[in-house]
Structure formats: C-alpha cells, structure tokens
Enzyme design. Sequence first.
Site, short mmCIF file in Angstrom:
data_model
loop_
_atom_site.label_atom_id
_atom_site.label_comp_id
_atom_site.label_asym_id
_atom_site.label_seq_id
_atom_site.Cartn_x
_atom_site.Cartn_y
_atom_site.Cartn_z
N ARG A 1 -37.47 58.31 55.51
CA ARG A 1 -38.20 57.54 56.52
C ARG A 1 -37.28 56.65 57.34
NH1 ARG A 1 -42.26 54.16 53.57
NH2 ARG A 1 -40.56 54.12 52.08
N ASN B 1 -44.77 57.85 53.73
CA ASN B 1 -44.86 58.70 52.54
C ASN B 1 -46.31 59.01 52.26
OD1 ASN B 1 -42.11 58.70 51.97
ND2 ASN B 1 -42.22 57.00 50.55
#
Length: 90
Positions: free
Chosen positions: A19, A37
């Site tokens: 990320r 996520n």
Amino acid sequence: MKKRLRVVYSGRVQGVGFRATVARFARSLPLDGLVWNRPDGRVELLVEGDEEAIARLLQRVGTSHLASGIESVDVHWEEPGGDLRGFVIA
C-alpha cells in the site's frame, strides 16, 4: 478525460509495503484515490484521473519489486465519481 479504475491484487500483497509503495507511486502522478487491505488477504486500489496517468501507475506497480508477489490482478473500469481527493492509504 477523467477515468476511474478499481483494481484488486491477489498474492503476497499484504505485509510487504504494498500500500505504501502504491501510494508513493500514485502521489507522484496527478491521481486521486485510495488503497486498502481487504479482509480476504487481497489489496484493493481505487484510482481516478487521466487514463495515461492511471496506465503509468499500473505499469510502475507491475514492474516494481511488488510484482514478484502479485499472483493475479482484477481490473474494473467504472464511471468517474469525482468524489476522491488526494491519494490515501485506507
């Protein structure tokens, strides 16, 4: 013309800086969106901007150190909503 893309990455994509890396790439381009996520172990990306900038983001992810952990990529184009501002990790 603005485009909006939703991408779901599967594989070894959580716990590896995925990320943060995607966010860094996206912030270097004129893109808005978020990356997060998912509970099922995948990572989801929602991005909006110029189609060329989106393509550059996907290319950077696909050729970065992250690529070795990606097993599959699901891509879905959507109608731009104009509701995204900046790029955040959710």
